[in-house]
Design an enzyme around this catalytic site. Sequence first.
Site, PDB file in Angstrom:
ATOM      1  N   ASP A  76      11.256  96.833  71.048  1.00 49.27           N
ATOM      2  CA  ASP A  76      10.406  97.863  70.454  1.00 49.27           C
ATOM      3  C   ASP A  76       9.149  97.435  70.484  1.00 49.27           C
ATOM      4  O   ASP A  76       8.293  96.269  70.335  1.00 49.27           O
ATOM      5  CB  ASP A  76      10.578  97.704  68.866  1.00 49.27           C
ATOM      6  N   TYR A 286      11.069 106.632  67.846  1.00 48.00           N
ATOM      7  CA  TYR A 286      10.955 105.397  66.858  1.00 48.00           C
ATOM      8  C   TYR A 286      10.368 105.774  65.614  1.00 48.00           C
ATOM      9  O   TYR A 286       9.379 106.121  65.509  1.00 48.00           O
ATOM     10  CB  TYR A 286       9.935 104.418  67.778  1.00 48.00           C
TER      11      TYR A 286
END
Length: 657
Positions: A76, A286
């Site tokens: 991420d 996200y």
Amino acid sequence: MPYYLAERDKKIVVVSALGHLYTIAGERKGRNYYPVFNFRWVPRYIAERGATQIRTCIETISKLASEADLFIDACDYDIEGSVIGYCVLKYACGNKETISKRMKYSTLTKEELEKSYAELLPHLDFELIKAGGTRHEVDWLYGVNLSRALTIAARKWSGKYTTLSTGRVQGPALKFLVAREKDIRSFVPTPYWEIKAEFKINGSVFEAEYEKNKIETKSESDAILNMCEEEKGQVEKIVVRRFQQKPPVPFDLGTLQSEAYGLFGYTPKRTSNIAQRLYLEALISYPRTSSQKLPPEINYEAILKKLSKVHKYKKLAKELLAKTKLKPREGTKKDSAHPAIYSTGELPERELHDSEKRVFDLIARRFMAVFSEEAIKQSMKVHIKVNDHLFYLRGRQTLKEGWLHFYEPYVRSEEVFLPPIKEGQTIKVKKLISEDKFTKPPPRYNPSSLLKKMEETGIGTKATRANIIQTLYDRKYVREERMVVTNLGFEVLEVLEKHCPPVVSIELTSELEERMDKIQAKREKRENVLMDTVEILKPVVQELKEKEKIIGEQLSNAIKRAKLEERIVGTCPVCATGKLIILYSRKTGKRFIGCTNYFKGKCETSFPLPQKGSVRPHGRNCRGCGWPTVQVRIKGKHPWTLCFNPDCPSKKERRKK
Ligand SMILES: [Zn+2]
Ligand SMILES: [Zn+2]
């Protein structure tokens, strides 16, 4: 430990981590000492009990790394993900962090992943990694020293082990709660009166409010009633106001959490877990972002086209697609790593759980609403004069729906229609209502409003706030949804405030946050922040050590009371002065409910309890008999409520059936 093979320009091996594989540990082993200022990064299985899976994971990665010639970090793209990737490359792969490339993406859709692979960033984001690493180190220094000091002090005094924790952000968060709790407890309610009038217009009754919200005395209220009862009123003037309501801004994590709390009652942590799952299935972008911006690169049109394939979004999406230009309304908050949270347009491949469906729908509708137009509303305030006293009759109407139509399940309807009224018209007072009320103390925080407060004061990060709030519950410093501080919470904060005020200072905490953010922008050095942290902690820990005895006594007593508090079921319905409490028989070890007055020789009330599973006070009274109840939990079964009153009418009914 699974890994995946893919074939592109060359052979690719994709292997995942399990969150953080590395963590910080003291150089010396053991947990029974403090202060601790020397640390190193180690595999998590060395520092934490039960992290055995981590070993397999690291071994797998090390083995695969030995045969690889190119490394790409695809964790991420945020502060935590960057630290995870960096540690894996450095420690598990053998110092590959300097040659590794980086994938950057905000959704897990196939297109974006392909694109991000084709346009690799040449190296890791070392500033972000440094900032993230420093956060972990600073938090660790605070947490380990303060928590050990408290835990060891309490254990030395009582000989019993209970984990007491506090941290760099946890202490200040608890301080907000204690301050509010004190305000509430010292609040003295004052009485006031509220007057409303019912008017009869065209055969229907409408309620109007008196010009003054709060009337301080009963005599004043009575006088108004006498003057206006049975009288006629005259419409003095009608004020009509038109106003716009702009579309909402796109969700950042904080606003999503607060909206989901308000609408569905989900705690911030639950919402962020749900959003994480939706993200992993490529349904939304996200979620750990603080951005309220939607850049055009995400391709609004393509997303809306995909959403239009869902029956319930079809009409809405088509409406937006028919516009000549798609322009989102945006908020002011930014995030360099990710845009605001948006629907990718991908559809779930499995049946979503109810809670996932709700959050998915909320995000999809919000995404569409931001492209829509403002709503236009009209408010009407009718001034009615009754014998020199003024009453207001209010109406509210939507003239143009605009974005409300997209976000409709999630906006409260505020329509209040008024009949046609003219200025100068005479209307009859049907009834006057006077209610006596009391001023209310400020409300308790709930997980959502506390999170907001932390955001506003700049303590914690979007990735950590929800977990810190959960820890306050886990440590039993607070209980219930409307967060009530327990005695233990009070005492822990008191110890910290008295002996080491810097560690619960809101100002110092937010200042430190700012400095850590500056590392990322190269305007602050990691070494300076760490050195200053140690300088703050040294005298604090010294003081805690010197006062170990007093602190130990105070905390041990608080723990003892907290444990007793946990076992109190409610007031004894037989003697009405004692408390019913969960007890264990000395002879048989079996648990039962007894009255505290038994120990004074005054009440012999007792009831048997089931011996299987766990039993705890429920905090609610039985609907059948009004007695307090307990909740029984047995592994693998739904917890249930037990009324232990043998004469409870609800039990007799069941028996008859
Ligand atoms: Zn009793
Ligand atoms: Zn009952």
